[in-house]
Scaffold this motif. Sequence first.
Motif, PDB file in Angstrom:
ATOM      1  N   SER A 105      20.096   4.370 -14.775  1.00 27.62           N
ATOM      2  CA  SER A 105      20.986   3.765 -13.790  1.00 27.62           C
ATOM      3  C   SER A 105      22.041   2.943 -14.509  1.00 27.62           C
ATOM      4  O   SER A 105      21.881   2.583 -15.674  1.00 27.62           O
ATOM      5  CB  SER A 105      20.200   2.880 -12.823  1.00 27.62           C
ATOM      6  N   GLU A 115      22.151   5.769  -9.712  1.00 29.38           N
ATOM      7  CA  GLU A 115      20.851   6.148 -10.270  1.00 29.38           C
ATOM      8  C   GLU A 115      20.808   7.657 -10.393  1.00 29.38           C
ATOM      9  O   GLU A 115      21.243   8.370  -9.483  1.00 29.38           O
ATOM     10  CB  GLU A 115      19.721   5.658  -9.371  1.00 29.38           C
ATOM     11  N   SER A 135      22.947   9.359  -5.240  1.00 27.19           N
ATOM     12  CA  SER A 135      24.033   8.494  -5.727  1.00 27.19           C
ATOM     13  C   SER A 135      25.376   9.191  -5.572  1.00 27.19           C
ATOM     14  O   SER A 135      25.469  10.413  -5.695  1.00 27.19           O
ATOM     15  CB  SER A 135      23.832   8.146  -7.208  1.00 27.19           C
TER      16      SER A 135
END
Length: 195
Positions: A105, A115, A135
Motif C-alpha cells: 500500500s 492497496e 483501489s
Amino acid sequence: MIDHLVYATPDLGIVDRLGIAVGPGGQHLGLGTRNFLAGLGGGAYLEVIGPDPDQPEPAQPRPFGIDGLTEPRLVGWAAGVSGIVDVVARAQAQGYDPGPVMSMSRQRPDGVLLEWQLTPPATGLLPFLIDWGTSPHPSKDAVQGATLVSFRGFHPSPDEVHKGLSALGEELAVAAGELALEAVIQTSGGEVVLR
C-alpha cells in the motif's frame, strides 16, 4: 495487459529532465523509495521510481536494483491482472513461477490509500503481476498528455522469453539482441525513447 512501465533512477531529479510530464505518486514507506507517474493512455502509466530523500536508508535493498544504478533505466513492467492468486497458480501449472503474492500500500499526496497485491517486482523482460483490487487505478489520476506508441524487448534468446510470457498469458514483442526494454512515448514536445 500493460499496467505500468518502471523507469528506475538513482536520483529523482531526472523527472525535471525526462521530457515527459509527471506528477507525484507517493512514498513507499519502509522501502526507501518514492515515485512519480504519467498516464500513457489505455489504462497504462509510467512509474519513475527512485530513492526517497525523506526516508531513512531501508534495512533491505531498494526494489528494481535502484541501489546499483548509475543512470536511469527502463527496468521492468507490470502486467495488470484480476484474481492474482489464480493467475499465479495457472502460470505455475505451465512451468513458470512468478513468485509469491504480496500485499502493499501507499498513500497518495491527497491522502487516498492505495492497496494492491503483486508478485515480487521483477526486472527484465518478463513482467511482475499486479492486482489493484478495489483501489482506484493510478493511471486515472496520473498526469495526462503522453501516449505509449510502442513497447518491446530485446533478448539473446527470444524463445525463452516467449515461454514465460505464454505461461502468464501476456504478450511482448521481443527481438534478438542484448537484453533491454524500449518504450517510445509520444508527448506534446515529440517522441521520448526510454531504454
